[in-house]
Scaffold this active site. Structure first.
Site, mmCIF file in Angstrom:
data_model
loop_
_atom_site.group_PDB
_atom_site.id
_atom_site.type_symbol
_atom_site.label_atom_id
_atom_site.label_comp_id
_atom_site.label_asym_id
_atom_site.label_seq_id
_atom_site.Cartn_x
_atom_site.Cartn_y
_atom_site.Cartn_z
ATOM 1 N N ALA A 211 0.826 -1.202 0.000
ATOM 2 C CA ALA A 211 0.000 0.000 0.000
ATOM 3 C C ALA A 211 0.862 1.256 0.000
ATOM 4 C CB ALA A 211 -0.921 -0.001 1.223
ATOM 5 N N GLY B 23 0.184 -5.567 0.145
ATOM 6 C CA GLY B 23 -0.773 -5.646 -0.950
ATOM 7 C C GLY B 23 -0.191 -6.213 -2.220
ATOM 8 N N GLU C 228 -0.603 -9.793 -1.801
ATOM 9 C CA GLU C 228 -2.034 -10.076 -1.907
ATOM 10 C C GLU C 228 -2.474 -10.090 -3.371
ATOM 11 O OE1 GLU C 228 -4.140 -8.534 2.121
ATOM 12 O OE2 GLU C 228 -3.120 -6.973 0.957
ATOM 13 N N GLU D 195 2.229 -6.122 7.610
ATOM 14 C CA GLU D 195 1.285 -5.123 8.127
ATOM 15 C C GLU D 195 1.314 -4.988 9.644
ATOM 16 O OE1 GLU D 195 -0.333 -6.136 4.046
ATOM 17 O OE2 GLU D 195 0.688 -7.183 5.677
#
Length: 257
Positions: free
Chosen positions: A67, A112, A115, A135
């Site tokens: 992110a 991310g 992900e 995270e």
């Protein structure tokens, strides 16, 4: 799609492969430009000429670093929820599609970025690549499917180890843990593109059915067996099995739709 979005995410189709290229230096941070670009690119899964997807990076050393932390620092609860939903949308569309997708991880795939890679059907990486879900170090948790997909891909123990510690692993360990499906010593993009083209050249109904059956294996065993039984017959009645069988008997290559 805005000019900025088009610049950071390129999507082209060749040999029935939708190639999605992330290009937002220095690290492909998943801020609004890439999220919007991914959303537009993944929408092309509905195109009739798309039979496989390749997701790769044009930024040396990075698949995607996660992110955009600077952007996240400006968000309150409601705006953070909107960002979460915006990021989840293309990833969920990619994961739910029966069009096979391949992630070519060459460098860092963190947060991310991992992900996104886990939303793909298959993942290829180099030994020098790095993956992780860090995270927890920000007081956060993976929110774009990481807690769910890493658990399904590598098991509860591996998922808890990586997410609770926030540690990253190299491509070799990621392959050993089952996070990465193929370890590539050479050019991972070239091998991933070849794999995607091979998938695109296969029988689309059979490929889609295999993905659906494997996904069904995550649930009840009896239900999965029943679904598989229905699907194998459907390949005869609605799929391309008659052409595949005829081609085999006639000693020729099958002609898929």
């Amino acid at each position: 799609m805005s000019t900025d979005t088009a610049a950071v995410v390129r999507a082209t189709v060749e040999d029935r492969v939708l190639e999605i290229v992330l290009d937002r230096p220095p690290a492909n941070a998943l801020g609004a430009p890439i999220v919007d670009g991914l959303t537009a690119a993944v929408a092309r899964l509905a195109d009739d000429d798309v039979r496989a997807v390749l997701v790769r990076s044009a930024v040396p050393g990075y698949f995607a670093a996660g992110a955009d932390i600077k952007q996240m620092g400006t968000l309150d609860g409601p705006s953070f929820a909107a960002y979460r939903d915006a990021l989840r949308h293309p990833l969920e569309a990619l994961a739910a599609s029966r069009v096979p997708s391949v992630a070519a991880i060459d460098g860092l795939a963190l947060g991310g970025g991992l992900e996104l890679a886990m939303a793909c059907t298959l993942r290829l990486a180099t030994p020098a690549s790095t993956v992780g879900l860090p995270e927890v170090k920000l007081g956060l948790i993976p929110g774009a499917g990481g807690t769910q997909r890493l658990t399904r891909v590598a098991g509860r123990g591996v998922a808890l180890d990586l997410m609770l510690t926030g540690r990253s692993v190299d491509g070799t360990e990621a392959h050993r843990l089952g996070i990465v499906d193929r370890l590539v010593d050479g050019d991972v993009v070239t091998e991933a593109r070849a794999l995607a083209r091979g998938l695109a050249a296969s029988s689309a109904p059979a490929v889609a059915s295999i993905i659906a059956c494997v996904d069904a294996a995550a649930g009840d065993v009896a239900a999965g067996m029943a679904f598989e039984g229905e699907e194998v017959v459907r390949m005869i009645t609605e799929g391309e099995a008659p052409e595949g069988i005829a081609a085999f008997l006639e000693k020729r290559r099958p002609v898929w739709a």
